[in-house]
Design a protein around this motif. Structure first.
Motif, PDB file in Angstrom:
ATOM      1  N   ASP A 180      -3.592   3.769   8.765  1.00  0.00           N
ATOM      2  CA  ASP A 180      -4.183   2.501   9.192  1.00  0.00           C
ATOM      3  C   ASP A 180      -4.353   1.603   7.967  1.00  0.00           C
ATOM      4  N   GLY A 181      -3.514   0.587   7.884  1.00  0.00           N
ATOM      5  CA  GLY A 181      -3.519  -0.276   6.712  1.00  0.00           C
ATOM      6  C   GLY A 181      -4.815  -1.044   6.535  1.00  0.00           C
ATOM      7  N   MET A 195       0.837  -1.204   0.000  1.00  0.00           N
ATOM      8  CA  MET A 195       0.000   0.000   0.000  1.00  0.00           C
ATOM      9  C   MET A 195       0.868   1.249   0.000  1.00  0.00           C
ATOM     10  N   LYS A 196       0.288   2.319  -0.527  1.00  0.00           N
ATOM     11  CA  LYS A 196       0.996   3.592  -0.608  1.00  0.00           C
ATOM     12  C   LYS A 196       0.081   4.706  -0.102  1.00  0.00           C
ATOM     13  N   CYS A 198      -4.787   8.986   3.140  1.00  0.00           N
ATOM     14  CA  CYS A 198      -5.056   9.000   4.580  1.00  0.00           C
ATOM     15  C   CYS A 198      -5.331  10.409   5.099  1.00  0.00           C
ATOM     16  N   ASP A 199      -4.719  11.426   4.498  1.00  0.00           N
ATOM     17  CA  ASP A 199      -4.802  12.787   5.029  1.00  0.00           C
ATOM     18  C   ASP A 199      -4.454  12.761   6.516  1.00  0.00           C
ATOM     19  N   TYR A 256       5.179   8.687  12.167  1.00  0.00           N
ATOM     20  CA  TYR A 256       4.391   8.332  10.987  1.00  0.00           C
ATOM     21  C   TYR A 256       5.073   7.218  10.187  1.00  0.00           C
ATOM     22  N   ILE A 257       6.388   7.314  10.074  1.00  0.00           N
ATOM     23  CA  ILE A 257       7.129   6.319   9.297  1.00  0.00           C
ATOM     24  C   ILE A 257       7.065   4.947   9.957  1.00  0.00           C
ATOM     25  N   GLU A 258       7.290   4.911  11.253  1.00  0.00           N
ATOM     26  CA  GLU A 258       7.228   3.635  11.983  1.00  0.00           C
ATOM     27  C   GLU A 258       5.828   3.024  11.894  1.00  0.00           C
ATOM     28  N   GLN A 259       4.820   3.868  12.002  1.00  0.00           N
ATOM     29  CA  GLN A 259       3.443   3.389  11.881  1.00  0.00           C
ATOM     30  C   GLN A 259       3.180   2.830  10.486  1.00  0.00           C
ATOM     31  N   ALA A 260       3.643   3.522   9.460  1.00  0.00           N
ATOM     32  CA  ALA A 260       3.434   3.062   8.084  1.00  0.00           C
ATOM     33  C   ALA A 260       4.108   1.714   7.854  1.00  0.00           C
ATOM     34  N   ILE A 261       5.316   1.552   8.350  1.00  0.00           N
ATOM     35  CA  ILE A 261       6.017   0.268   8.208  1.00  0.00           C
ATOM     36  C   ILE A 261       5.246  -0.830   8.924  1.00  0.00           C
ATOM     37  N   ASP A 262       4.810  -0.534  10.134  1.00  0.00           N
ATOM     38  CA  ASP A 262       4.059  -1.511  10.928  1.00  0.00           C
ATOM     39  C   ASP A 262       2.755  -1.912  10.241  1.00  0.00           C
TER      40      ASP A 262
END
Length: 252
Positions: A226-227, A1-2, A217-218, A21-27
């Protein structure tokens, strides 16, 4: 996802640091995270913006994200952009910023009639036919510059959903997007917080006209990346016949 639609604390209404934000996106399983905080503008007056970064914040914004992009390069692709309006008298200045800092992309998020210095916010009711027309004119002119990768919350304008004249203006915007092959957004913030957008008539137009749609996501806090929620929305939109994309054009 992007996700290409992420803010930072510099805009004065988002919280958390870029690393959060980066850590959350990776997770959450994202492969690309784009930062697109509200773009600064150069004001000739002493006006100080309250919903965007200041012009003096640009260096820190770019430097911080370049360092983090290098730190996380083996885990996620970080892109550096802005969410910007189309302010006709300021676009030459923005082009200079793009070239000076090698900005990856711009998202077109039109919030103000004129500018935030002296203009009215489009997202508050009531909006009459003339303001809806001006909003759509601004967005169309922005798309025609070739600078913007996609249009954020195209229906942020608080239009009358029962006025066929106002609906015709929004339809004009959608047709221009289709002609220029510029995606329109399904805005997760508006959707999850039950705002007036994404609106039912807008979604109906996008599907019938066959616009490409991108989900953003805005994010104004890390938890907004949130994936699962994004995947659920993407799956539902596909089932309903929307044309989904997660690819955008870049400036550099």
């Amino acid at each position: 996802m992007k996700n290409y639609y992420t803010h930072t604390y510099r805009c004065h209404h988002a919280i958390g640091f870029e690393k959060d934000y980066i850590e959350q996106a990776i997770d959450q399983g994202f492969t690309t995270l784009g930062f697109s905080d509200h773009a600064p503008w150069h004001y000739d007056s002493s006006f100080k913006p309250f919903m965007r970064m200041d012009e003096t914040d640009i260096d820190d914004y770019i430097f911080t994200l370049r360092e983090l992009r290098e730190t996380y390069k083996d885990r996620i692709d970080i892109k550096i952009g802005f969410e910007a309006e189309y302010f006709e008298d300021k676009m030459d200045w923005m082009k200079e910023v793009i070239n000076r800092y090698h900005i990856d992309y711009l998202i077109l998020g039109n919030h103000y009639d004129g500018s935030d210095e002296d203009g009215r916010y489009y997202g508050m009711p009531p909006q009459d036919l003339s303001s809806v027309t001006r909003y759509c004119d601004q967005v169309i002119k922005g798309m025609e510059t070739g600078l913007f990768s996609y249009v954020a919350h195209p229906d942020v304008i608080y239009y009358d959903q029962h006025d066929q004249r106002q609906l015709a203006q929004l339809e004009r915007l959608c047709h221009k997007s289709k002609e220029l092959d510029i995606p329109l957004e399904f805005n997760m913030l508006g959707y999850l917080h039950h705002r007036h957008y994404p609106s039912t008539p807008y979604l109906k137009m996008v599907r019938e006209i066959g616009n490409k749609m991108i989900v953003g996501c805005d994010a104004h806090e890390a938890s907004a990346i949130d994936g699962k929620k994004m995947k659920d929305v993407i799956d539902r939109l596909k089932q309903e016949g929307f044309i989904l994309t997660d690819e955008i054009s870049f400036l550099q």
